[in-house]
Design a protein around this motif. Structure first.
Motif, PDB file in Angstrom:
ATOM      1  N   GLU A 183      -7.900   3.270  -2.738  1.00 18.67           N
ATOM      2  CA  GLU A 183      -6.678   2.704  -2.223  1.00 18.67           C
ATOM      3  C   GLU A 183      -5.904   3.784  -1.369  1.00 18.67           C
ATOM      4  N   GLN A 184      -6.118   4.855  -2.035  1.00 17.16           N
ATOM      5  CA  GLN A 184      -5.171   6.303  -1.461  1.00 17.16           C
ATOM      6  C   GLN A 184      -6.145   6.454   0.142  1.00 17.16           C
ATOM      7  N   SER A 185      -7.303   6.443   0.142  1.00 17.53           N
ATOM      8  CA  SER A 185      -8.011   6.408   1.369  1.00 17.53           C
ATOM      9  C   SER A 185      -7.898   5.550   2.290  1.00 17.53           C
ATOM     10  N   ALA A 186      -7.727   4.150   1.955  1.00 19.23           N
ATOM     11  CA  ALA A 186      -7.381   3.144   2.764  1.00 19.23           C
ATOM     12  C   ALA A 186      -5.926   3.147   3.248  1.00 19.23           C
ATOM     13  N   ALA A 187      -4.997   3.487   2.362  1.00 20.07           N
ATOM     14  CA  ALA A 187      -3.436   3.842   2.954  1.00 20.07           C
ATOM     15  C   ALA A 187      -3.466   4.836   3.967  1.00 20.07           C
ATOM     16  N   ALA A 188      -4.292   6.038   3.722  1.00 17.89           N
ATOM     17  CA  ALA A 188      -4.298   7.178   4.747  1.00 17.89           C
ATOM     18  C   ALA A 188      -4.986   6.611   6.051  1.00 17.89           C
ATOM     19  N   ALA A 189      -5.818   5.750   5.838  1.00 19.67           N
ATOM     20  CA  ALA A 189      -6.721   5.360   7.182  1.00 19.67           C
ATOM     21  C   ALA A 189      -5.742   4.393   8.032  1.00 19.67           C
ATOM     22  N   ARG A 190      -4.989   3.330   6.961  1.00 18.97           N
ATOM     23  CA  ARG A 190      -4.192   2.548   7.635  1.00 18.97           C
ATOM     24  C   ARG A 190      -3.044   3.365   8.575  1.00 18.97           C
ATOM     25  N   ALA A 191      -2.629   4.536   8.039  1.00 21.87           N
ATOM     26  CA  ALA A 191      -1.435   5.457   8.739  1.00 21.87           C
ATOM     27  C   ALA A 191      -2.108   5.890   9.848  1.00 21.87           C
ATOM     28  N   GLU A 192      -3.294   6.392   9.686  1.00 21.76           N
ATOM     29  CA  GLU A 192      -3.730   7.074  11.124  1.00 21.76           C
ATOM     30  C   GLU A 192      -4.097   6.015  11.944  1.00 21.76           C
ATOM     31  N   ALA A 193      -4.717   5.018  11.568  1.00 21.38           N
ATOM     32  CA  ALA A 193      -4.850   3.650  12.780  1.00 21.38           C
ATOM     33  C   ALA A 193      -3.463   3.463  13.481  1.00 21.38           C
ATOM     34  N   ALA A 194      -2.344   3.378  12.536  1.00 20.93           N
ATOM     35  CA  ALA A 194      -1.236   3.065  13.151  1.00 20.93           C
ATOM     36  C   ALA A 194      -0.640   4.105  14.127  1.00 20.93           C
ATOM     37  N   ARG A 195      -0.782   5.338  13.599  1.00 23.11           N
ATOM     38  CA  ARG A 195      -0.322   6.341  14.578  1.00 23.11           C
ATOM     39  C   ARG A 195      -1.236   6.379  15.862  1.00 23.11           C
ATOM     40  N   THR A 196      -2.470   6.104  15.792  1.00 21.09           N
ATOM     41  CA  THR A 196      -3.419   6.062  16.982  1.00 21.09           C
ATOM     42  C   THR A 196      -2.853   4.878  17.785  1.00 21.09           C
ATOM     43  N   VAL A 197      -2.524   3.763  17.218  1.00 15.28           N
ATOM     44  CA  VAL A 197      -2.323   2.544  17.825  1.00 15.28           C
ATOM     45  C   VAL A 197      -0.699   2.913  18.700  1.00 15.28           C
ATOM     46  N   LYS A 198      -0.060   3.408  18.066  1.00 15.16           N
ATOM     47  CA  LYS A 198       1.173   3.808  18.820  1.00 15.16           C
ATOM     48  C   LYS A 198       1.087   4.744  19.866  1.00 15.16           C
ATOM     49  N   GLN A 199       0.059   5.738  19.570  1.00 18.85           N
ATOM     50  CA  GLN A 199      -0.265   6.540  20.671  1.00 18.85           C
ATOM     51  C   GLN A 199      -0.550   6.103  21.934  1.00 18.85           C
TER      52      GLN A 199
END
Length: 444
Positions: free
Chosen positions: A200-216
Protein backbone atom coordinates in the motif's frame (compact mmCIF):
# COMPACT_ATOMS: atom_id res chain seq x y z
CA UNK A 1 27.96 64.11 -42.65
CA UNK A 2 27.66 65.17 -39.06
CA UNK A 3 26.10 67.93 -37.02
CA UNK A 4 26.19 68.46 -33.25
CA UNK A 5 28.57 65.56 -32.88
CA UNK A 6 26.60 63.17 -35.10
CA UNK A 7 27.73 62.21 -38.57
CA UNK A 8 25.50 61.95 -41.57
CA UNK A 9 27.21 60.31 -44.49
CA UNK A 10 25.57 61.18 -47.78
CA UNK A 11 25.53 57.95 -49.74
CA UNK A 12 28.93 58.16 -51.42
CA UNK A 13 28.45 61.92 -51.11
CA UNK A 14 27.51 61.86 -54.76
CA UNK A 15 26.81 64.83 -56.91
CA UNK A 16 23.26 64.86 -58.26
CA UNK A 17 23.75 67.43 -60.95
CA UNK A 18 22.21 68.01 -64.32
CA UNK A 19 24.00 70.26 -66.78
CA UNK A 20 22.20 72.58 -69.13
CA UNK A 21 23.85 75.34 -71.15
CA UNK A 22 27.09 75.02 -69.20
CA UNK A 23 25.42 75.32 -65.76
CA UNK A 24 25.69 72.47 -63.21
CA UNK A 25 22.01 72.52 -62.24
CA UNK A 26 19.13 73.10 -64.62
CA UNK A 27 16.59 73.72 -61.86
CA UNK A 28 16.02 76.01 -60.18
CA UNK A 29 17.00 78.64 -62.75
CA UNK A 30 20.14 80.69 -62.22
CA UNK A 31 18.53 83.74 -60.62
CA UNK A 32 15.45 82.13 -59.11
CA UNK A 33 15.08 81.94 -55.35
CA UNK A 34 15.42 78.40 -53.98
CA UNK A 35 12.31 76.41 -53.07
CA UNK A 36 11.13 76.38 -49.49
CA UNK A 37 13.82 74.29 -47.73
CA UNK A 38 11.43 73.02 -45.07
CA UNK A 39 8.97 71.76 -47.66
CA UNK A 40 11.72 70.23 -49.77
CA UNK A 41 13.18 68.55 -46.73
CA UNK A 42 9.77 67.15 -45.80
CA UNK A 43 9.31 65.77 -49.31
CA UNK A 44 12.79 64.28 -49.26
CA UNK A 45 12.31 62.73 -45.84
CA UNK A 46 9.11 61.10 -47.07
CA UNK A 47 10.83 59.87 -50.22
CA UNK A 48 13.79 58.32 -48.48
CA UNK A 49 11.73 56.98 -45.61
CA UNK A 50 13.60 59.01 -43.03
CA UNK A 51 16.87 57.30 -43.92
CA UNK A 52 19.33 59.68 -42.36
CA UNK A 53 22.90 58.44 -42.26
CA UNK A 54 25.26 55.69 -43.13
CA UNK A 55 25.00 52.72 -40.75
CA UNK A 56 28.64 52.99 -39.76
CA UNK A 57 28.11 56.48 -38.34
CA UNK A 58 24.40 57.00 -37.63
CA UNK A 59 21.03 55.22 -37.54
CA UNK A 60 19.73 55.37 -41.10
CA UNK A 61 16.87 53.23 -42.41
CA UNK A 62 19.17 50.57 -43.80
CA UNK A 63 21.05 50.38 -40.53
CA UNK A 64 17.82 50.14 -38.56
CA UNK A 65 16.45 47.42 -40.82
CA UNK A 66 19.65 45.41 -40.65
CA UNK A 67 19.91 45.92 -36.88
CA UNK A 68 16.28 44.84 -36.43
CA UNK A 69 16.93 41.74 -38.54
CA UNK A 70 20.07 40.95 -36.53
CA UNK A 71 18.14 41.33 -33.27
CA UNK A 72 15.37 39.07 -34.56
CA UNK A 73 17.94 36.49 -35.66
CA UNK A 74 19.59 36.53 -32.23
CA UNK A 75 16.20 36.30 -30.50
CA UNK A 76 15.23 33.39 -32.73
CA UNK A 77 18.39 31.53 -31.76
CA UNK A 78 17.62 32.06 -28.07
CA UNK A 79 14.03 30.89 -28.54
CA UNK A 80 15.15 27.87 -30.57
CA UNK A 81 17.60 26.88 -27.83
CA UNK A 82 14.90 27.28 -25.19
CA UNK A 83 12.46 25.35 -27.37
CA UNK A 84 14.96 22.51 -27.86
CA UNK A 85 15.70 22.43 -24.12
CA UNK A 86 11.97 22.33 -23.33
CA UNK A 87 11.54 19.50 -25.82
CA UNK A 88 14.35 17.62 -24.10
CA UNK A 89 12.81 18.15 -20.69
CA UNK A 90 9.44 17.08 -22.07
CA UNK A 91 10.92 13.89 -23.52
CA UNK A 92 12.62 13.16 -20.18
CA UNK A 93 9.37 13.87 -18.33
CA UNK A 94 7.45 11.56 -20.63
CA UNK A 95 10.05 8.83 -20.07
CA UNK A 96 9.84 9.39 -16.31
CA UNK A 97 6.06 9.29 -16.59
CA UNK A 98 6.25 5.95 -18.38
CA UNK A 99 8.58 4.58 -15.67
CA UNK A 100 6.31 5.93 -12.94
CA UNK A 101 3.29 4.41 -14.65
CA UNK A 102 5.10 1.07 -14.79
CA UNK A 103 6.01 1.32 -11.13
CA UNK A 104 2.42 2.19 -10.27
CA UNK A 105 1.06 -0.74 -12.25
CA UNK A 106 3.53 -3.13 -10.57
CA UNK A 107 2.76 -1.67 -7.14
CA UNK A 108 -0.97 -2.02 -7.70
CA UNK A 109 -0.49 -5.63 -8.86
CA UNK A 110 1.58 -6.32 -5.76
CA UNK A 111 -1.10 -4.67 -3.66
CA UNK A 112 -3.83 -6.78 -5.21
CA UNK A 113 -1.77 -9.93 -4.67
CA UNK A 114 -1.10 -8.95 -1.06
CA UNK A 115 -4.78 -8.27 -0.45
CA UNK A 116 -5.64 -11.67 -1.93
CA UNK A 117 -3.01 -13.37 0.21
CA UNK A 118 -4.26 -11.64 3.35
CA UNK A 119 -7.82 -12.63 2.55
CA UNK A 120 -6.69 -16.22 1.95
CA UNK A 121 -4.70 -16.16 5.19
CA UNK A 122 -7.67 -14.85 7.10
CA UNK A 123 -9.80 -17.62 5.66
CA UNK A 124 -7.11 -20.14 6.56
CA UNK A 125 -7.04 -18.75 10.12
CA UNK A 126 -10.79 -19.22 10.35
CA UNK A 127 -10.44 -22.80 9.13
CA UNK A 128 -7.45 -23.58 11.35
CA UNK A 129 -9.16 -22.02 14.34
CA UNK A 130 -12.24 -24.19 13.75
CA UNK A 131 -10.07 -27.29 13.36
CA UNK A 132 -8.11 -26.48 16.48
CA UNK A 133 -11.30 -25.96 18.47
CA UNK A 134 -12.67 -29.27 17.32
CA UNK A 135 -9.42 -30.98 18.21
CA UNK A 136 -9.38 -29.42 21.65
CA UNK A 137 -12.94 -30.47 22.32
CA UNK A 138 -12.20 -33.96 21.11
CA UNK A 139 -9.05 -34.16 23.15
CA UNK A 140 -10.83 -32.96 26.19
CA UNK A 141 -13.43 -35.62 25.79
CA UNK A 142 -10.83 -38.30 25.09
CA UNK A 143 -8.67 -37.49 28.08
CA UNK A 144 -11.58 -37.95 30.63
CA UNK A 145 -10.49 -40.32 33.52
CA UNK A 146 -13.62 -42.40 33.12
CA UNK A 147 -12.28 -43.82 29.88
CA UNK A 148 -9.82 -46.13 31.58
CA UNK A 149 -12.39 -47.03 34.27
CA UNK A 150 -14.94 -47.82 31.61
CA UNK A 151 -12.55 -50.19 29.97
CA UNK A 152 -11.76 -51.92 33.23
CA UNK A 153 -15.40 -52.17 34.37
CA UNK A 154 -16.42 -53.65 31.09
CA UNK A 155 -13.88 -56.41 31.64
CA UNK A 156 -11.78 -55.41 28.75
CA UNK A 157 -8.72 -57.32 28.08
CA UNK A 158 -5.34 -55.70 28.74
CA UNK A 159 -4.88 -55.24 25.04
CA UNK A 160 -8.03 -53.18 24.92
CA UNK A 161 -6.76 -51.04 27.71
CA UNK A 162 -3.52 -50.48 25.87
CA UNK A 163 -5.45 -49.63 22.76
CA UNK A 164 -7.46 -47.06 24.63
CA UNK A 165 -4.35 -45.40 25.98
CA UNK A 166 -2.96 -45.25 22.45
CA UNK A 167 -6.12 -43.58 21.28
CA UNK A 168 -5.77 -41.06 24.03
CA UNK A 169 -2.23 -40.29 23.01
CA UNK A 170 -3.33 -39.87 19.38
CA UNK A 171 -5.99 -37.45 20.42
CA UNK A 172 -3.52 -35.30 22.31
CA UNK A 173 -1.19 -35.37 19.25
CA UNK A 174 -3.96 -34.11 17.01
CA UNK A 175 -4.65 -31.32 19.48
CA UNK A 176 -1.00 -30.26 19.47
CA UNK A 177 -0.81 -30.29 15.66
CA UNK A 178 -3.97 -28.21 15.34
CA UNK A 179 -2.65 -25.57 17.67
CA UNK A 180 0.69 -25.51 15.86
CA UNK A 181 -1.04 -25.13 12.48
CA UNK A 182 -3.13 -22.32 13.87
CA UNK A 183 -0.05 -20.52 15.19
CA UNK A 184 1.71 -20.95 11.86
CA UNK A 185 -1.30 -19.63 9.97
CA UNK A 186 -1.47 -16.61 12.25
CA UNK A 187 2.26 -15.91 11.72
CA UNK A 188 1.80 -16.18 7.95
CA UNK A 189 -1.17 -13.83 8.15
CA UNK A 190 0.90 -11.27 10.07
CA UNK A 191 3.62 -11.51 7.37
CA UNK A 192 1.05 -11.07 4.63
CA UNK A 193 -0.47 -8.10 6.43
CA UNK A 194 3.01 -6.51 6.67
CA UNK A 195 3.49 -7.17 2.96
CA UNK A 196 0.11 -5.61 2.33
CA UNK A 197 1.10 -2.50 4.28
CA UNK A 198 4.37 -2.22 2.31
CA UNK A 199 2.48 -2.71 -0.96
CA UNK A 200 0.00 0.00 0.00
CA UNK A 201 2.85 2.42 0.81
CA UNK A 202 4.64 1.56 -2.44
CA UNK A 203 1.44 2.04 -4.42
CA UNK A 204 0.83 5.41 -2.72
CA UNK A 205 4.38 6.54 -3.55
CA UNK A 206 4.00 5.33 -7.14
CA UNK A 207 0.71 7.22 -7.46
CA UNK A 208 2.34 10.43 -6.14
CA UNK A 209 5.30 10.03 -8.52
CA UNK A 210 2.96 9.37 -11.43
CA UNK A 211 0.92 12.44 -10.51
CA UNK A 212 4.09 14.59 -10.41
CA UNK A 213 5.28 13.35 -13.78
CA UNK A 214 1.85 13.86 -15.33
CA UNK A 215 1.81 17.44 -14.02
CA UNK A 216 5.35 18.02 -15.30
CA UNK A 217 4.49 16.60 -18.70
CA UNK A 218 1.41 18.82 -18.87
CA UNK A 219 3.35 21.97 -17.94
CA UNK A 220 6.24 21.19 -20.30
CA UNK A 221 3.81 20.40 -23.11
CA UNK A 222 2.35 23.88 -22.67
CA UNK A 223 5.85 25.41 -22.50
CA UNK A 224 6.96 23.60 -25.64
CA UNK A 225 3.83 24.77 -27.45
CA UNK A 226 4.43 28.36 -26.30
CA UNK A 227 8.11 28.24 -27.31
CA UNK A 228 7.19 26.75 -30.66
CA UNK A 229 4.62 29.48 -31.27
CA UNK A 230 7.13 32.16 -30.27
CA UNK A 231 9.77 30.62 -32.52
CA UNK A 232 7.32 30.63 -35.41
CA UNK A 233 6.38 34.25 -34.71
CA UNK A 234 10.00 35.33 -34.48
CA UNK A 235 10.82 33.40 -37.64
CA UNK A 236 8.04 35.20 -39.47
CA UNK A 237 9.21 38.57 -38.12
CA UNK A 238 12.78 37.71 -39.05
CA UNK A 239 11.72 36.95 -42.61
CA UNK A 240 9.84 40.25 -42.81
CA UNK A 241 12.81 42.18 -41.44
CA UNK A 242 15.18 40.32 -43.74
CA UNK A 243 13.14 41.26 -46.79
CA UNK A 244 12.94 44.86 -45.57
CA UNK A 245 16.70 44.99 -44.99
CA UNK A 246 17.32 43.49 -48.41
CA UNK A 247 15.05 46.08 -50.02
CA UNK A 248 16.88 48.87 -48.21
CA UNK A 249 20.21 47.37 -49.12
CA UNK A 250 19.26 47.09 -52.77
CA UNK A 251 17.84 50.61 -52.69
CA UNK A 252 20.97 52.02 -51.11
CA UNK A 253 23.20 50.07 -53.49
CA UNK A 254 21.19 51.31 -56.46
CA UNK A 255 21.31 54.88 -55.18
CA UNK A 256 25.02 54.58 -54.48
CA UNK A 257 25.74 53.27 -57.97
CA UNK A 258 23.62 56.00 -59.53
CA UNK A 259 25.15 58.77 -57.49
CA UNK A 260 28.66 57.46 -57.99
CA UNK A 261 28.12 57.55 -61.75
CA UNK A 262 26.71 61.07 -61.44
CA UNK A 263 29.63 62.22 -59.34
CA UNK A 264 32.09 60.87 -61.88
CA UNK A 265 30.19 62.60 -64.68
CA UNK A 266 30.25 65.93 -62.87
CA UNK A 267 33.92 65.55 -62.07
CA UNK A 268 34.64 65.11 -65.76
CA UNK A 269 32.68 68.28 -66.51
CA UNK A 270 34.57 70.23 -63.86
CA UNK A 271 37.86 68.81 -65.12
CA UNK A 272 36.96 69.99 -68.61
CA UNK A 273 35.97 73.37 -67.16
CA UNK A 274 39.31 73.65 -65.34
CA UNK A 275 41.20 72.71 -68.50
CA UNK A 276 39.26 75.26 -70.49
CA UNK A 277 39.98 77.87 -67.82
CA UNK A 278 43.69 77.09 -67.94
CA UNK A 279 43.67 77.04 -71.74
CA UNK A 280 42.02 80.46 -71.79
CA UNK A 281 44.64 81.74 -69.36
CA UNK A 282 47.35 80.29 -71.60
CA UNK A 283 45.84 82.02 -74.63
CA UNK A 284 45.70 85.31 -72.74
CA UNK A 285 49.32 84.93 -71.75
CA UNK A 286 50.29 84.05 -75.33
CA UNK A 287 48.50 87.18 -76.54
CA UNK A 288 50.36 89.28 -73.98
CA UNK A 289 53.65 87.69 -74.96
CA UNK A 290 53.01 88.46 -78.65
CA UNK A 291 52.10 92.02 -77.79
CA UNK A 292 55.30 92.30 -75.73
CA UNK A 293 57.40 90.92 -78.60
CA UNK A 294 55.83 93.32 -81.08
CA UNK A 295 56.41 96.22 -78.70
CA UNK A 296 60.00 95.18 -78.05
CA UNK A 297 60.65 94.95 -81.78
CA UNK A 298 59.29 98.44 -82.34
CA UNK A 299 61.36 99.78 -79.46
CA UNK A 300 64.46 97.84 -80.50
CA UNK A 301 64.93 95.93 -77.23
CA UNK A 302 64.65 92.34 -76.01
CA UNK A 303 61.18 91.22 -74.94
CA UNK A 304 60.50 91.37 -71.21
CA UNK A 305 59.03 88.32 -69.29
CA UNK A 306 55.24 88.26 -69.30
CA UNK A 307 53.57 87.12 -66.03
CA UNK A 308 50.67 84.71 -65.79
CA UNK A 309 47.18 85.93 -65.05
CA UNK A 310 47.01 87.40 -61.57
CA UNK A 311 46.79 84.52 -59.04
CA UNK A 312 43.75 84.63 -56.80
CA UNK A 313 45.70 82.84 -54.09
CA UNK A 314 45.71 85.52 -51.43
CA UNK A 315 46.62 83.08 -48.69
CA UNK A 316 44.72 79.97 -49.87
CA UNK A 317 41.20 79.40 -48.50
CA UNK A 318 39.62 80.57 -45.27
CA UNK A 319 37.24 78.60 -43.08
CA UNK A 320 33.66 79.23 -44.22
CA UNK A 321 32.62 79.03 -40.55
CA UNK A 322 34.94 79.58 -37.62
CA UNK A 323 33.81 76.53 -35.66
CA UNK A 324 34.69 72.92 -34.89
CA UNK A 325 34.89 70.05 -37.38
CA UNK A 326 32.42 67.24 -36.81
CA UNK A 327 33.40 64.90 -39.65
CA UNK A 328 36.56 64.99 -41.77
CA UNK A 329 37.10 64.20 -45.42
CA UNK A 330 38.00 60.56 -46.20
CA UNK A 331 37.01 57.03 -47.15
CA UNK A 332 34.55 55.09 -45.02
CA UNK A 333 33.88 51.34 -45.14
CA UNK A 334 30.18 50.52 -45.32
CA UNK A 335 29.57 47.48 -43.06
CA UNK A 336 26.48 46.34 -44.96
CA UNK A 337 27.32 47.05 -48.58
CA UNK A 338 30.97 46.15 -47.98
CA UNK A 339 32.26 48.97 -50.14
CA UNK A 340 34.47 51.93 -49.44
CA UNK A 341 32.55 55.19 -49.75
CA UNK A 342 33.97 58.67 -49.88
CA UNK A 343 32.90 61.32 -47.40
CA UNK A 344 33.70 64.01 -49.90
CA UNK A 345 33.95 67.08 -47.70
CA UNK A 346 34.55 68.50 -44.26
CA UNK A 347 31.61 69.01 -41.92
CA UNK A 348 31.51 72.05 -39.66
CA UNK A 349 29.10 71.97 -36.74
CA UNK A 350 26.96 75.08 -36.38
CA UNK A 351 23.39 76.01 -35.56
CA UNK A 352 20.86 76.60 -38.29
CA UNK A 353 20.95 80.21 -39.46
CA UNK A 354 24.68 80.66 -38.79
CA UNK A 355 26.19 82.84 -41.56
CA UNK A 356 28.41 81.06 -44.10
CA UNK A 357 31.25 83.10 -45.66
CA UNK A 358 33.07 82.72 -48.97
CA UNK A 359 36.34 80.82 -48.48
CA UNK A 360 38.01 83.12 -51.06
CA UNK A 361 37.03 85.69 -53.63
CA UNK A 362 35.38 84.34 -56.73
CA UNK A 363 32.24 84.07 -58.84
CA UNK A 364 29.07 82.19 -57.86
CA UNK A 365 28.56 79.70 -60.68
CA UNK A 366 25.65 77.55 -59.47
CA UNK A 367 23.05 77.17 -56.74
CA UNK A 368 20.27 74.59 -56.57
CA UNK A 369 18.55 72.02 -54.39
CA UNK A 370 19.69 68.37 -54.42
CA UNK A 371 18.17 65.43 -52.57
CA UNK A 372 21.45 64.49 -50.96
CA UNK A 373 23.16 67.83 -50.41
CA UNK A 374 20.08 69.99 -49.97
CA UNK A 375 20.55 73.63 -50.99
CA UNK A 376 23.98 73.97 -52.63
CA UNK A 377 26.12 76.88 -53.76
CA UNK A 378 29.24 76.74 -55.99
CA UNK A 379 31.96 79.41 -56.14
CA UNK A 380 34.74 79.37 -58.74
CA UNK A 381 37.88 81.00 -57.34
CA UNK A 382 39.93 80.81 -60.51
CA UNK A 383 43.56 79.77 -60.23
CA UNK A 384 45.11 79.51 -56.78
CA UNK A 385 48.73 78.35 -56.55
CA UNK A 386 48.50 77.03 -60.07
CA UNK A 387 45.30 75.05 -59.64
CA UNK A 388 41.71 75.80 -60.60
CA UNK A 389 39.74 75.85 -57.35
CA UNK A 390 35.98 75.55 -56.82
CA UNK A 391 34.34 75.46 -53.39
CA UNK A 392 30.88 74.03 -52.68
CA UNK A 393 28.62 74.79 -49.68
CA UNK A 394 25.85 72.30 -48.84
CA UNK A 395 22.68 71.92 -46.71
CA UNK A 396 22.06 75.69 -46.65
CA UNK A 397 18.82 76.90 -45.10
CA UNK A 398 18.79 79.84 -47.53
CA UNK A 399 21.02 81.74 -49.94
CA UNK A 400 22.35 85.27 -49.87
CA UNK A 401 24.61 85.32 -52.94
CA UNK A 402 23.22 85.09 -56.48
CA UNK A 403 24.48 83.10 -59.46
CA UNK A 404 26.89 85.23 -61.52
CA UNK A 405 27.68 87.49 -58.57
CA UNK A 406 31.33 88.15 -57.68
CA UNK A 407 31.92 87.70 -53.95
CA UNK A 408 34.92 88.56 -51.83
CA UNK A 409 36.66 86.49 -49.19
CA UNK A 410 34.63 86.47 -45.95
CA UNK A 411 31.46 87.79 -47.56
CA UNK A 412 28.24 86.12 -46.35
CA UNK A 413 26.91 83.87 -49.12
CA UNK A 414 24.25 81.88 -47.25
CA UNK A 415 23.17 80.37 -43.93
CA UNK A 416 23.64 76.99 -42.25
CA UNK A 417 20.72 74.57 -42.52
CA UNK A 418 19.85 70.90 -42.53
CA UNK A 419 18.28 70.51 -45.96
CA UNK A 420 18.74 67.30 -47.94
CA UNK A 421 20.27 64.15 -46.53
CA UNK A 422 21.11 65.55 -43.11
CA UNK A 423 20.41 64.73 -39.47
CA UNK A 424 21.11 68.16 -38.06
CA UNK A 425 22.27 71.69 -38.73
CA UNK A 426 25.79 71.82 -40.17
CA UNK A 427 27.81 72.85 -43.23
CA UNK A 428 29.22 70.24 -45.57
CA UNK A 429 32.13 72.04 -47.24
CA UNK A 430 33.74 70.66 -50.43
CA UNK A 431 36.75 71.65 -52.53
CA UNK A 432 37.44 70.76 -56.17
CA UNK A 433 41.03 71.13 -57.38
CA UNK A 434 41.28 71.09 -61.16
CA UNK A 435 37.85 69.46 -61.19
CA UNK A 436 38.68 66.69 -58.74
CA UNK A 437 37.48 66.37 -55.15
CA UNK A 438 40.22 66.92 -52.59
CA UNK A 439 40.47 67.20 -48.83
CA UNK A 440 39.40 70.76 -47.97
CA UNK A 441 41.88 70.85 -45.10
CA UNK A 442 44.66 70.85 -47.68
CA UNK A 443 43.62 74.39 -48.56
CA UNK A 444 42.48 75.76 -45.20
Amino acid sequence: MRSQGRQTVVAACCLVLSLSAGVLAAVPSAQADPPDPAQKKKELDTKIGKSKAELAEAADQLGSAVAAYTDADAKLKVVEVRYAAAQGRLAAAKAADAVAAGKLAAAERSLRDAVSEVEAGQQQIVEKRAAAGKAVRSAYQQQNSLVGLSIALQGAAPTDVATGLQVQRNVFGIQSNAITNLNNAQAQLASKQAKLTAAEQSAAAARAEAARTVKQVTELTKQVAADKAEAQAVTTQKQILYKRAEREKISEQTEYNSLLAERNRVEQILIARARAEKAAAARRKAAREKAERDKARREGRPPRPVPNDPDNGDGGLSKPIDTYITSPFGMRFHPILHVWKLHDGTDFGAGCGTPIRAAASGRVTDKYYNGGYGNRLFISHGVIDGSSITTVYNHLSRYKARVGEHVTRGEIIGYVGTTGYSTGCHLHFMVYQDGRLVNPMKWL
